[in-house]
Design an enzyme around this catalytic site. Structure first.
Site, mmCIF file in Angstrom:
data_model
loop_
_atom_site.group_PDB
_atom_site.id
_atom_site.type_symbol
_atom_site.label_atom_id
_atom_site.label_comp_id
_atom_site.label_asym_id
_atom_site.label_seq_id
_atom_site.Cartn_x
_atom_site.Cartn_y
_atom_site.Cartn_z
ATOM 1 N N GLU A 1 0.675 -1.261 0.046
ATOM 2 C CA GLU A 1 -0.166 0.117 -0.047
ATOM 3 C C GLU A 1 0.817 1.181 -0.101
ATOM 4 O O GLU A 1 0.824 2.013 0.820
ATOM 5 C CB GLU A 1 -1.043 0.240 1.194
ATOM 6 C CG GLU A 1 -2.112 -1.169 1.323
ATOM 7 C CD GLU A 1 -2.888 -1.199 2.369
ATOM 8 O OE1 GLU A 1 -3.967 -1.908 2.080
ATOM 9 O OE2 GLU A 1 -2.882 -0.282 3.186
ATOM 10 N N GLU B 1 -4.930 -9.005 0.545
ATOM 11 C CA GLU B 1 -5.696 -8.775 1.662
ATOM 12 C C GLU B 1 -7.106 -8.597 1.817
ATOM 13 O O GLU B 1 -7.606 -7.968 0.522
ATOM 14 C CB GLU B 1 -5.157 -7.606 2.663
ATOM 15 C CG GLU B 1 -3.603 -7.376 2.883
ATOM 16 C CD GLU B 1 -3.399 -6.029 3.761
ATOM 17 O OE1 GLU B 1 -4.312 -5.058 3.896
ATOM 18 O OE2 GLU B 1 -2.259 -5.767 3.913
#
Length: 475
Positions: free
Chosen positions: A171, A369
């Site tokens: 991220e 995720e």
């Protein structure tokens, strides 16, 4: 209600993820090894739920053998975590390895291989060394890109013979968006120029690490893990569609396109110039990005993002922010995880898969995720003390089903990984919302207990068959 039974593709990943800073704790950390997250916690402990932060976390650094045994019991095929850059070195300029911390990873890798679980390693998961933030402004600096590359050289030299799935960032858009766009995290500075410079330098760092990995001839793959927010317009009207496209440019394509296509979207560059966003990217740097795209991507997919065209004029004294082009939209009647405040819409997995197939060359990818954080899970314990998290089982089943459907539809989806293996610390929310297959009991020396979902996940792995009920009846 209809019952669906679907076989998992051969070799399909069924794993879980975490990060170093959210699990390891500070045991053995030396003076001067604080990360950005450590500093934020120390500066602003009051904004972290009940004061919990990364200081102890789940104490994984001391209990990893116990946790790896639980990974095996829960049926994980893969586990992804990060190496903490701020702790791996004692001298960031000269890339001097902290042998004590590095030896811990030697042991972790060996233990995971012994238990038959494949370890995936991420090289940066928000763990920018505080020294580099203070000295150079963090990823604002091209020198920090070079220091990161030196750090990665040391990591590869030590572990690349044992680990074959590498990811540069997790991220990469998050820290600078929270700090420099929205100014909601320490050190709280609204500065869109810095935001874009951080974006670019992380894209450049990704390409440099890909280049290094290939030049050294290491076995395996090198990728990155992104968190594209699957974005839907409020309506089919042109102004709403345009708002969604602009949101996508600033938050998704700013990393997807350089990593996979090797270049920034032309429209993004035009908009940055239009609003005089000042950032520096040389022709040499753009060429490095163009020549060194990733082998695969992990995509973190939690909830849909919905936007509409802005309904008010931008205040002339407010610096440019991408929200110039959109407003958030909440779909009436949406299904919600009320603990987290996030919409539940499993279709985002299939829709993102179609996009990967149609717009990004069907590059290999996987759900890196996906998970459901619930507050006060103790209320769901049975008389034996086991959390009966049927809500999590249903969430996983519905999202995994979409991943397998996408694979069957021709998308190069390699698997599904859950956030998280155990309950762990999240920024500010700390242990408030629990995501794990494994409970961490904060009131009992962080004792581990398998939840109902852990047993279900093991059965899923063993049977290679997903069974779920979908509420699709006309009522």
């Amino acid at each position: 209600m209809s019952k669906h039974i679907i076989r998992l593709p051969e070799g399909f990943i069924l794993g879980a993820a975490a990060s170093a800073w959210q699990t390891e704790g500070w045991s053995g950390k030396k003076a001067g090894q604080d990360s950005y997250l450590d500093a934020w916690y120390q500066q602003d402990r009051h904004v972290w739920h009940n004061g919990y932060g990364p200081a102890v976390a789940t104490d994984f650094i001391n209990r990893f053998r116990e946790d790896v045994a639980l990974m095996k019991a829960a049926g994980l095929t893969h586990y992804r975590t990060s190496i903490n850059w701020s702790r791996f070195l004692t001298d960031y300029e000269n890339a001097v390895v902290d042998e004590e911390y590095a030896a811990y990873y030697d042991q972790l890798i060996d233990e995971m291989q012994r238990q038959g679980i494949e370890l995936m390693l991420c090289l940066e998961h928000y763990e920018l060394p505080l020294q580099l933030l203070e000295a150079y402004g963090g990823w604002q600096s091209k020198h920090v890109v070079e220091l990161f590359t030196r750090y990665v050289e040391k990591v590869f030299a030590r572990y690349a013979g044992k680990v074959t799935r590498w990811f540069v960032f997790n991220e990469p858009i998050v820290v600078q968006t929270r700090v420099y766009l929205d100014a909601i995290r320490w050190p709280y500075e609204q500065n869109t120029h810095k935001w874009m410079q951080w974006n670019h330098h992380k894209n450049l760092a990704t390409a440099k690490v890909v280049k290094l990995f290939r030049q050294q001839g290491y076995a395996g793959t090198i990728g990155t893990i992104l968190n594209p927010e699957v974005t839907y317009p409020r309506s089919s009207a042109a102004h709403d569609v345009k708002a969604a496209q602009r949101y996508d440019l600033f938050y998704n394509r700013v990393f997807l396109d350089p990593a996979i296509k090797g270049s920034y979207p032309a429209e993004l560059l035009q908009l940055l110039a239009k609003h005089d966003v000042q950032w520096d990217a040389t022709e040499e740097e753009l060429a490095i990005i163009a020549a060194n795209t990733v082998d695969e991507v992990g995509l973190n997919l939690y909830y849909p993002h919905r936007v509409k065209a802005p309904s008010r004029a931008w205040h002339p004294e407010t610096p440019f922010h991408p929200a110039f082009y959109y407003e958030h939209f909440e779909l009436p009647g949406r299904r919600m995880n009320s603990s987290r405040g996030w919409e539940i819409q499993p279709r985002i997995v299939f829709d993102m898969a179609q996009r990967m197939k149609e717009e990004y060359g069907n590059l290999p990818w996987f759900v890196a995720e996906s998970g459901m954080g619930i507050e006060n899970e103790a209320q769901f314990k049975n008389p034996q003390g086991e959390i009966q998290d049927d809500y999590r089982i249903n969430f996983i089943a519905e999202h995994l089903y979409q991943a397998v459907r996408a694979r069957e539809a021709g998308s190069n989806c390699l698997g599904y990984m859950l956030w998280a293996f155990t309950d762990n610390v999240s920024p500010m929310n700390a242990f408030k919302n629990r995501y794990g297959l494994i409970e961490i009991d904060l009131d009992n020396q962080r004792q581990r207990r398998m939840k109902k979902s852990a047993h279900w996940f093991r059965q899923l792995r063993d049977s290679q068959q997903l069974t779920l009920n979908i509420d699709d009846d006309a009522k």
